[in-house]
Design an enzyme around this catalytic site. Structure first.
Site: not given
Length: 332
Positions: A173, A195, A265, A268, A292, A301
């Site tokens: 990210r 995150k 992004h 990514r 994730h 993806y």
């Protein structure tokens, strides 16, 4: 973030305390907290208009800090549905925007009932999010990725090449890349904070190691204000999100790619897609690489490109079977 929270003085105090809870206890990002602030402010502005405490004509300037806790406690589920209908129809909120507003309400009510014990009845717990359309992420093809790398130029080309290489190979990210410190690099891996301030280990391939070594050889050492930061700006401070964003756009133009379609992004997305399509990477390994929490997030993806679909159909054993010409005039 503390300065930001001080600016949230146009919503009720109990709502502002919720944002503080999200920041200090849950460790939510500044972007997430700010989005929840906007959503809650819109919610309280609607309620003031709905109960004739303000006018819809003045919606964008309504101060909601005086929306009392007693008025809030008297809200019903029907009132919430009225609000959601308003943002959907009158403010043209997309299903994604509507889903975020519902998430904000559910989190807010959960805080007030379970954590702060300010109210007893959680009228938002059964709110259902709209069904969201599935979107395939936009990404660069393998050839476009190579063109982008070949096009990197400018005064800080060595640094910029290293940044884009990490994006395209590791799927970081933007905030994760900007936050990398020199001490986070350990031979062929980097520890990055994702995150919720969660740390994960990302392994580096030969291209990343080479690009980083080239950059570290020219990285400034004197008069650096943030000695820990890996990537530095022209002023020798930690490079900012905006600076990386502009740099990527500029090199997109150099590569003949549409800068309005692609961002850090999207790089990514590109890394994840290339690893899955060309690298035969297992989806659970991809989940770990991208950081994730939910496997379902990673599964966006696992699409395949058009060439794979065409090739799959072409490999059907019946692909060469064609109808033989028949004489339509011949009688049995």
């Amino acid at each position: 973030m503390a300065d930001k929270l001080q600016q949230y003085d146009d919503i009720p105090p109990y709502a502002r305390r919720f944002l503080i809870y999200m920041t200090t206890i849950l460790g939510k990002s500044e972007k997430t907290v700010h989005e929840y602030y906007y959503d809650l402010r819109t919610f309280f502005r609607f309620m003031k208009c709905y109960f004739h405490q303000a006018r819809f004509e003045d919606f964008e300037t309504i101060d909601t800090s005086d929306f009392s806790l007693d008025d809030f406690k008297n809200l019903t589920t029907d009132d919430l549905y009225e609000y959601l209908m308003y943002v959907r129809n009158s403010r043209d909120n997309s299903p994604n925007a509507l889903a975020r507003k519902i998430s904000a309400l559910k989190s807010f009510y959960n805080y007030l009932t379970v954590k702060a014990h300010i109210i007893e009845n959680n009228i938002a717990k059964d709110l259902e999010s709209p069904k969201l359309p599935k979107k395939l992420p936009r990404y660069l093809t393998l050839e476009e990725s190579k063109r982008l790398l070949e096009a990197v130029d400018g005064e800080f080309a060595t640094r910029d090449y290293a940044i884009i290489t990490l994006f395209l190979n590791c799927g970081m990210r933007l905030s994760e890349l900007v936050g990398i410190n020199i001490r986070d690099i350990q031979e062929n891996s980097i520890f990055i904070r994702g995150k919720g301030n969660k740390e994960r280990k990302v392994y580096l391939n030969d291209a990343c190691v080479s690009a980083l070594n080239d950059y570290l050889a020219v990285r400034p050492h004197d008069a650096v204000s943030d000695r820990d930061a890996l990537f530095l700006s022209k002023r020798k401070t930690r490079i900012s999100n905006n600076m990386v964003y502009r740099m990527v756009k500029k090199n997109m133009e150099r590569a003949g790619l549409d800068p309005d379609k692609y961002s850090p992004h999207k790089l990514r997305h590109t890394a994840a897609t290339l690893m899955y399509v060309h690298g035969d990477v297992d989806v659970r390994a991809l989940q770990e690489i991208l950081g994730h929490e939910q496997l379902s997030t990673t599964q966006i993806y696992t699409h395949v490109d058009e060439k794979q679909l065409r090739d799959a159909v072409s490999r059907n054993p019946l692909a060469e079977v064609k109808r033989e010409e028949k004489d339509e005039n011949k009688k049995d």
